[in-house]
Scaffold this motif. Structure first.
Motif, PDB file in Angstrom:
ATOM      1  N   LEU A  75      17.981  48.405  38.818  1.00 48.92           N
ATOM      2  CA  LEU A  75      19.383  48.414  39.245  1.00 48.92           C
ATOM      3  C   LEU A  75      19.585  49.202  40.533  1.00 48.92           C
ATOM      4  CD1 LEU A  75      21.070  48.891  35.767  1.00 48.92           C
ATOM      5  CD2 LEU A  75      20.895  46.788  37.109  1.00 48.92           C
ATOM      6  N   GLN A  76      18.903  50.328  40.662  1.00 51.52           N
ATOM      7  CA  GLN A  76      19.073  51.124  41.880  1.00 51.52           C
ATOM      8  C   GLN A  76      18.404  50.474  43.070  1.00 51.52           C
ATOM      9  OE1 GLN A  76      17.432  54.914  40.828  1.00 51.52           O
ATOM     10  NE2 GLN A  76      15.371  54.392  41.472  1.00 51.52           N
ATOM     11  N   LEU A 130      20.605  54.373  32.744  1.00 53.21           N
ATOM     12  CA  LEU A 130      20.373  52.948  32.956  1.00 53.21           C
ATOM     13  C   LEU A 130      19.218  52.691  33.921  1.00 53.21           C
ATOM     14  CD1 LEU A 130      23.916  51.379  33.007  1.00 53.21           C
ATOM     15  CD2 LEU A 130      22.024  50.763  31.526  1.00 53.21           C
ATOM     16  N   ASN A 131      19.139  53.479  34.976  1.00 54.10           N
ATOM     17  CA  ASN A 131      18.027  53.310  35.915  1.00 54.10           C
ATOM     18  C   ASN A 131      16.695  53.590  35.243  1.00 54.10           C
ATOM     19  OD1 ASN A 131      19.279  52.401  38.297  1.00 54.10           O
ATOM     20  ND2 ASN A 131      20.016  54.457  38.716  1.00 54.10           N
ATOM     21  N   SER A 173      19.140  40.143  29.199  1.00 50.43           N
ATOM     22  CA  SER A 173      19.196  40.047  30.657  1.00 50.43           C
ATOM     23  C   SER A 173      17.829  40.131  31.325  1.00 50.43           C
ATOM     24  CB  SER A 173      20.072  41.179  31.205  1.00 50.43           C
ATOM     25  OG  SER A 173      19.432  42.434  31.012  1.00 50.43           O
ATOM     26  N   GLY A 174      16.840  40.634  30.623  1.00 52.04           N
ATOM     27  CA  GLY A 174      15.523  40.846  31.222  1.00 52.04           C
ATOM     28  C   GLY A 174      15.396  42.201  31.905  1.00 52.04           C
ATOM     29  N   LEU A 175      16.514  42.926  32.039  1.00 51.49           N
ATOM     30  CA  LEU A 175      16.473  44.218  32.735  1.00 51.49           C
ATOM     31  C   LEU A 175      15.742  45.301  31.933  1.00 51.49           C
ATOM     32  CD1 LEU A 175      20.125  44.319  34.109  1.00 51.49           C
ATOM     33  CD2 LEU A 175      18.021  44.137  35.454  1.00 51.49           C
ATOM     34  N   LEU A 176      15.687  45.152  30.627  1.00 45.93           N
ATOM     35  CA  LEU A 176      15.039  46.161  29.793  1.00 45.93           C
ATOM     36  C   LEU A 176      13.543  45.890  29.612  1.00 45.93           C
ATOM     37  CD1 LEU A 176      17.779  46.475  27.035  1.00 45.93           C
ATOM     38  CD2 LEU A 176      17.482  47.882  29.088  1.00 45.93           C
ATOM     39  N   TYR A 177      13.082  44.775  30.112  1.00 43.97           N
ATOM     40  CA  TYR A 177      11.672  44.396  29.989  1.00 43.97           C
ATOM     41  C   TYR A 177      10.819  45.266  30.909  1.00 43.97           C
ATOM     42  CZ  TYR A 177       7.435  41.548  30.137  1.00 43.97           C
ATOM     43  OH  TYR A 177       6.134  41.120  30.075  1.00 43.97           O
ATOM     44  N   PRO A 178       9.781  45.927  30.362  1.00 45.81           N
ATOM     45  CA  PRO A 178       8.977  46.834  31.185  1.00 45.81           C
ATOM     46  C   PRO A 178       8.008  46.135  32.135  1.00 45.81           C
ATOM     47  CG  PRO A 178       8.163  46.834  28.939  1.00 45.81           C
ATOM     48  CD  PRO A 178       9.396  45.984  28.958  1.00 45.81           C
ATOM     49  N   GLY A 179       7.759  44.862  31.951  1.00 48.99           N
ATOM     50  CA  GLY A 179       6.820  44.148  32.812  1.00 48.99           C
ATOM     51  C   GLY A 179       7.459  43.692  34.112  1.00 48.99           C
ATOM     52  N   VAL A 180       6.697  42.936  34.849  1.00 49.08           N
ATOM     53  CA  VAL A 180       7.172  42.472  36.142  1.00 49.08           C
ATOM     54  C   VAL A 180       7.821  41.109  36.035  1.00 49.08           C
ATOM     55  CG1 VAL A 180       6.543  42.464  38.565  1.00 49.08           C
ATOM     56  CG2 VAL A 180       4.950  43.380  36.924  1.00 49.08           C
ATOM     57  N   SER A 238      28.167  42.921  32.812  1.00 43.75           N
ATOM     58  CA  SER A 238      27.519  43.489  31.626  1.00 43.75           C
ATOM     59  C   SER A 238      26.941  44.870  31.922  1.00 43.75           C
ATOM     60  CB  SER A 238      26.406  42.571  31.124  1.00 43.75           C
ATOM     61  OG  SER A 238      26.950  41.385  30.619  1.00 43.75           O
ATOM     62  N   VAL A 239      26.336  45.031  33.081  1.00 40.48           N
ATOM     63  CA  VAL A 239      25.795  46.334  33.487  1.00 40.48           C
ATOM     64  C   VAL A 239      26.934  47.337  33.626  1.00 40.48           C
ATOM     65  CG1 VAL A 239      24.654  47.603  35.356  1.00 40.48           C
ATOM     66  CG2 VAL A 239      23.742  45.393  34.603  1.00 40.48           C
ATOM     67  N   LYS A 240      28.041  46.908  34.214  1.00 37.30           N
ATOM     68  CA  LYS A 240      29.189  47.800  34.385  1.00 37.30           C
ATOM     69  C   LYS A 240      29.761  48.229  33.035  1.00 37.30           C
ATOM     70  CE  LYS A 240      30.529  45.927  38.877  1.00 37.30           C
ATOM     71  NZ  LYS A 240      31.573  45.220  39.630  1.00 37.30           N
ATOM     72  N   LYS A 241      29.886  47.288  32.110  1.00 35.70           N
ATOM     73  CA  LYS A 241      30.397  47.626  30.775  1.00 35.70           C
ATOM     74  C   LYS A 241      29.432  48.537  30.031  1.00 35.70           C
ATOM     75  CE  LYS A 241      33.506  43.742  30.135  1.00 35.70           C
ATOM     76  NZ  LYS A 241      33.828  42.539  29.363  1.00 35.70           N
ATOM     77  N   CYS A 242      28.154  48.292  30.193  1.00 32.59           N
ATOM     78  CA  CYS A 242      27.136  49.153  29.595  1.00 32.59           C
ATOM     79  C   CYS A 242      27.257  50.572  30.158  1.00 32.59           C
ATOM     80  CB  CYS A 242      25.752  48.568  29.874  1.00 32.59           C
ATOM     81  SG  CYS A 242      24.401  49.436  29.069  1.00 32.59           S
ATOM     82  N   THR A 243      27.451  50.668  31.452  1.00 27.54           N
ATOM     83  CA  THR A 243      27.632  51.962  32.108  1.00 27.54           C
ATOM     84  C   THR A 243      28.841  52.689  31.534  1.00 27.54           C
ATOM     85  OG1 THR A 243      26.679  51.086  34.149  1.00 27.54           O
ATOM     86  CG2 THR A 243      27.934  53.127  34.333  1.00 27.54           C
TER      87      THR A 243
END
Length: 128
Positions: A44-45, A36-37, A121-128, A54-59
């Motif tokens: 996340l880290q 995930l990181n 969630s936007g967490l998978l987006y590689p940009g800033v 959602s992150v916890k369930k994904c984990t």
């Protein structure tokens, strides 16, 4: 730790039988965290506030996948699921084309899991 064993049992499984034993959970959960990181570009880290349900369930989902993949690899000598076997001439073949337990299959399945839980969630987006 993104998702504790208690969360895995009560919130993710919601009464279903656990696939990952408690004695193995911490190791495989940390492996899932690494995935995930990597896929969230370290967000996340670096910011624990982003670790949502959602992150916890994904984990938890990735933890189960990695644990099961390791089990299959140990049972089959790392070759994958048995597709056919002949008894008289002692023959066997393994079909890896659709297996989520190969390295490429695991990567694809992890991507599917991440998209399912974190896609908007936007967490998978590689940009800033």
């Amino acid at each position: 730790m993104f998702a504790t064993y208690k969360f895995y049992i009560s919130e993710y499984l919601m009464g279903r039988t656990p696939s990952v034993p408690e004695t193995e959970y911490a190791f495989w959960e940390s492996e899932a965290e690494c995935e995930l990181n990597r896929r969230t570009f370290g967000r996340l880290q670096n910011n624990k506030k982003l670790v949502t349900e959602s992150v916890k369930k994904c984990t938890c989902a990735i933890t189960e996948l990695l644990y099961k993949a390791d089990e299959v690899a140990q049972q089959n000598g790392g070759t994958g699921p048995l597709a056919s076997y002949s008894n008289d001439g002692e023959s066997g073949s393994f079909d890896l084309s659709e297996s989520i337990y190969t390295e490429s299959g695991k990567k694809a399945k992890i991507a599917d899991i991440c998209n399912k839980y974190l896609g908007r969630s936007g967490l998978l987006y590689p940009g800033v």
